[in-house]
Design an enzyme around this catalytic site. Sequence first.
Site, short mmCIF file in Angstrom:
data_model
loop_
_atom_site.label_atom_id
_atom_site.label_comp_id
_atom_site.label_asym_id
_atom_site.label_seq_id
_atom_site.Cartn_x
_atom_site.Cartn_y
_atom_site.Cartn_z
N PHE A 92 0.56 -1.12 0.11
CA PHE A 92 0.03 -0.07 -0.18
C PHE A 92 0.81 1.37 -0.05
O PHE A 92 0.42 2.30 0.15
CB PHE A 92 -0.89 0.03 1.22
CG PHE A 92 -1.77 -1.19 1.16
CD1 PHE A 92 -2.97 -1.40 0.56
CD2 PHE A 92 -1.38 -2.30 2.10
CE1 PHE A 92 -3.65 -2.25 0.54
CE2 PHE A 92 -2.34 -3.49 2.10
CZ PHE A 92 -3.44 -3.30 1.22
N GLY A 93 2.25 0.94 -0.02
CA GLY A 93 3.05 2.27 -0.33
C GLY A 93 4.15 1.94 0.44
O GLY A 93 4.54 1.20 0.92
N VAL B 38 7.61 2.36 2.86
CA VAL B 38 7.85 2.44 4.42
C VAL B 38 9.05 3.01 4.58
O VAL B 38 10.12 2.44 4.22
CB VAL B 38 7.70 1.07 5.13
CG1 VAL B 38 7.90 1.08 6.56
CG2 VAL B 38 6.48 0.30 4.49
N LYS C 34 4.87 4.71 7.47
CA LYS C 34 4.08 4.20 5.97
C LYS C 34 3.43 5.37 5.30
O LYS C 34 2.38 5.99 5.77
CB LYS C 34 3.31 3.14 6.35
CG LYS C 34 2.35 2.56 4.98
CD LYS C 34 1.90 0.91 5.10
CE LYS C 34 2.77 0.11 3.96
NZ LYS C 34 2.40 -1.16 4.49
N ASP D 3 -3.83 -9.93 3.44
CA ASP D 3 -2.48 -9.95 2.60
C ASP D 3 -1.46 -10.31 3.67
O ASP D 3 -0.54 -9.78 3.85
CB ASP D 3 -2.30 -8.49 2.03
CG ASP D 3 -0.99 -8.60 1.05
OD1 ASP D 3 -0.87 -9.71 0.60
OD2 ASP D 3 -0.51 -7.56 0.74
#
Length: 852
Positions: A544-545, A547, A561, A658
């Site tokens: 989701f992006g 870190v 994050k 996930d």
Amino acid sequence: MNAKPGLFSELANRSNPSTGMHPLLIMLLFIYFSQAINARDTITPSHPLTDNETLVSADGRFALGFFTPGSSNNSYIGLWYNAITDKTPIWVANRKDPVKNSTGVLSISGNGNLLITDQNSTVAWSSGVTNVTNPVAQLLNSGNLVVRDANFSDGEFAWQGFDYPTDTLIAGMKMGVDFVTGLNRTLTAWTSESDPSPSQYYALLDIHGDPQLALCSGSKMVYRAGPWNGLRYSGIPGTVTYYGFNFSFINNKKEISYSFNTIPSVLSKLAVNQSGVLQRSLWVQDSELWNIIWYAPMDQCDYMPPCGPFATCNPNNSPICDCIQGFKPKSPNKWMYRDATDGCVRKTRLDCNNGTDGFLVLPNTKLADTSNVTVDMSLSMDECRVKCLSTCSCTAYAPADVRNGGSGCIIWTHELTDLKMFTSDVYGQEFYVRLAAADLGQSSTIARKSKKWIYILVIILGFMLLILACVGGLIWRRRKRRRTRAVEEVNTIFHDRSNQGFVSGNDLELSQGSDLELPLLDLSTVAFATDNFSDANKLGEGGFGPVFKGKLGNGQEIAVKRLSKTSVQGLVEFKNEVLLIAKLQHRNLVRLLASCIEGEERILIYEYMPNKSLDYFLFEKSEDQVLDWQTRFKIIMGIARGLLYLHQDSRLRIIHRDLKASNVLLDEVMNPKISDFGMARIFCGDEAVGNTMKVVGTFGYMSPEYAMDGIFSQKSDVFSFGVLVLEIITGKKNRGVYLAAPHTNLLDHVWNLWKEGISLQLVDESMGCSYSMNEVMGCIKVGLLCVQNHPADRPFMSSVLLMLSGDHALLPNPKEPGFAMRDGVPCQTESSSSKRNSSPSYDMSATLIEGR
Ligand SMILES: *[C@@H]1O[C@H](CO)[C@@H](O)[C@H](O)[C@H]1NC(C)=O
Ligand SMILES: *[C@@H]1O[C@H](CO)[C@@H](O)[C@H](O)[C@H]1NC(C)=O
Ligand SMILES: *[C@@H]1O[C@H](CO)[C@@H](O)[C@H](O)[C@H]1NC(C)=O
Ligand SMILES: *[C@@H]1O[C@H](CO)[C@@H](O)[C@H](O)[C@H]1NC(C)=O
Ligand SMILES: *[C@@H]1O[C@H](CO)[C@@H](O)[C@H](O)[C@H]1NC(C)=O
Ligand SMILES: *[C@@H]1O[C@H](CO)[C@@H](O)[C@H](O)[C@H]1NC(C)=O
Ligand SMILES: *[C@@H]1O[C@H](CO)[C@@H](O)[C@H](O)[C@H]1NC(C)=O
Ligand SMILES: *[C@@H]1O[C@H](CO)[C@@H](O)[C@H](O)[C@H]1NC(C)=O
Ligand SMILES: *[C@@H]1O[C@H](CO)[C@@H](O)[C@H](O)[C@H]1NC(C)=O
Ligand SMILES: *[C@@H]1O[C@H](CO)[C@@H](O)[C@H](O)[C@H]1NC(C)=O
Ligand SMILES: *[C@@H]1O[C@H](CO)[C@@H](O)[C@H](O)[C@H]1NC(C)=O
């Protein structure tokens, strides 16, 4: 709905001469009568119907007149319910032949021909009947516009509108074939809102074999409601339970037709709408709306033919297709990847001559396609059974009429296709599939054998239970101590939760107070802490992006994050979601410390884990970082506890979606902490269990039903957990199904070795011999139980925890895992799933980059 007659009768009752009449009532009565006087229900040659008039049936229920649909300039003769607010035409006389750019006139010629003409008297449409001597056209109370001889009011109609349905079947109207007149009455949808001309979608009675109601698009059949079984169409749920209805299905040499009738206070219609959906609706006077009480196609099983021959389809299962008992997939590899179009084949050939075959009873089915069957109404059920047994090609039979215990005989001699299973026995009917004796389970024969057998069985079973209970009692005593330990394990979880009050005082400014308010940080603070999100501080790239590692002014280390900008949520929802997730606190979950929301930026700040993620230890083996078995077992237990908390004990009941090695972080003492939980909520809304069109997740960890059908539940997380357990034991990565080399599929490998009883070969060599064989075997078995193909077979996390701490010898044997590959043939996920019109869109990009 019959407001006017209702009003009228009420007023009429009140206008009893003995009582005085209220002036208002007199006025209302006057209005009613003046309308009734104005409106007429007949057309004669001398009195045609002009554009500004309507015909109204004698009881006021129906009206007929010119209308101009939507944005078109064409006018049509239409019929609508006069007494309700919805005036959408249910019948159109000249759907293909409109009056263009002009007002029209409906007239009847001296010889009985109904004509629709424009201003210039050009005929746009005619009924074509020209042999009536003294003609009159009348709108009957049923809504039928008829042409007849005025001298014979009871005589036959020379022409009637009901013979030419448009898209709607109303009470008293028939659909189907009349062999005497050659009429073929179908329901054909309007092309568009402003064009009533016939579109490609129509519903008809398919008269082949046992006649069935079917829905077609062009020449292709898209849905089959099944044959009429005396009460209803085999595939339409619960028709008989409608209040105030009766149905009629006529099947003889003269005609095959279907119609329904209702009591006057019930208003209902069956129609094909412009998107090709067949629906039955009921007028609800209170809400002034048509209430759709049934429609088709409704689920994946309704689209023809989803599962191929000899397979059953159940929309509530995943996968929806299953072979009938005694059958196996014809193409196992395609089947594995949810392409069931090839269907199933018999395991054992039928034994025709020796007469040892039997029947499997499938309850609650929509009968298999009956377009190529033979029907004999004179046979009883027993005779039908005998007939099927004595016909070598017979594959199945069923009663043609289910009333009174069943009568009539349908015999299938070909493949059985489009067989749907209902979950409730209010629907569907019994279907008898012929099987070789070897394939008949006990269950199906019990029903047929005499009751004596049942008693004997019960006695034997009771005896066995008694013995089992004795043996069980002994075992239980011996295991008692271990059990208590297992229960304690679970108790600790509840304990953990109640202990969440609050924690580490050294979190300084971030863990303010116990009211669980989540601090909001400035973007500038975060940017400063991470050195402006510099690459040097980047820890990794998650689903989701990215870190980043950061350090606050007070020296506290944090993980930052930075969410990619694909969240579907708005600002307020996002804030609420983050607040909720911050309240999830568990020893095995990474703690959310703060968030930062500024402009487009959505940033989550977590506690920093000095040790890296689990995948680093498992897959990038370096000499000094070997995980021994004790640690691995501790990690497995920790993940299981964290997941159980998410699934059951937290107030949000989160499905992670996930879970994978790189999402498990390890603290200083190698205590596992699940990260990225709640992300699925943030990105996809908060459906608890459901079906999503957008699949987020990582190949290799995704359960088959989630990857293929987009169906997720706690059991999809259990699948991912199983994969993780097997990875932890073997130290090998499950590559999933997207790589061509079959030996890289871990599940397949584990399954094969386990079947051969040599699963200890799997254990990560770097562990040496420092492990408990018993524990490892137990974990492998639990792992395999978690990755079973059918979600229902997989245990819940609560059981998983008990299993992990109990004795593995007591565990059930696992079934074949999902995504196991046979013959080493790699799958083609894309092509097999793209055939299905409901296949989810894949969003793998995010997680596939994450190749740590
Ligand atoms: C309808 O229109 C026609 C002319 O087009 C006229 O002669 C007739 O009176 C009208 N009828 C009503 C009821 O308005
Ligand atoms: C209907 O008529 C109006 C004016 O007569 C015209 O502008 C419009 O394009 C017409 N619509 C159609 C669909 O023919
Ligand atoms: C109807 O009107 C439309 C647009 O105004 C025109 O294109 C069409 O030719 C007309 N049709 C007739 C039959 O007059
Ligand atoms: C009626 O006839 C006139 C003259 O022939 C013509 O101009 C007009 O377009 C026609 N109207 C219709 C609706 O066909
Ligand atoms: C009118 O003609 C039809 C055939 O076109 C025939 O079936 C029908 O019997 C005739 N009716 C009368 C009254 O002659
Ligand atoms: C019946 O038909 C005859 C001619 O066919 C006609 O003269 C007579 O008026 C009709 N009777 C009625 C009541 O319409
Ligand atoms: C009735 O019409 C439909 C649609 O045109 C067609 O598919 C079907 O075969 C017809 N049935 C008969 C018996 O002619
Ligand atoms: C339905 O019920 C009515 C009245 O009870 C009866 O006349 C009719 O024959 C029945 N069947 C159908 C198909 O309408
Ligand atoms: C047709 O009916 C279905 C099911 O009720 C509905 O989803 C669809 O929007 C309808 N289509 C139209 C054009 O009304
Ligand atoms: C049927 O019987 C024959 C001889 O009795 C035997 O050879 C054959 O194997 C039997 N077939 C099956 C399917 O049992
Ligand atoms: C229907 O049955 C006949 C013989 O009963 C057979 O020849 C034909 O192939 C069958 N058609 C289909 C589509 O199964």
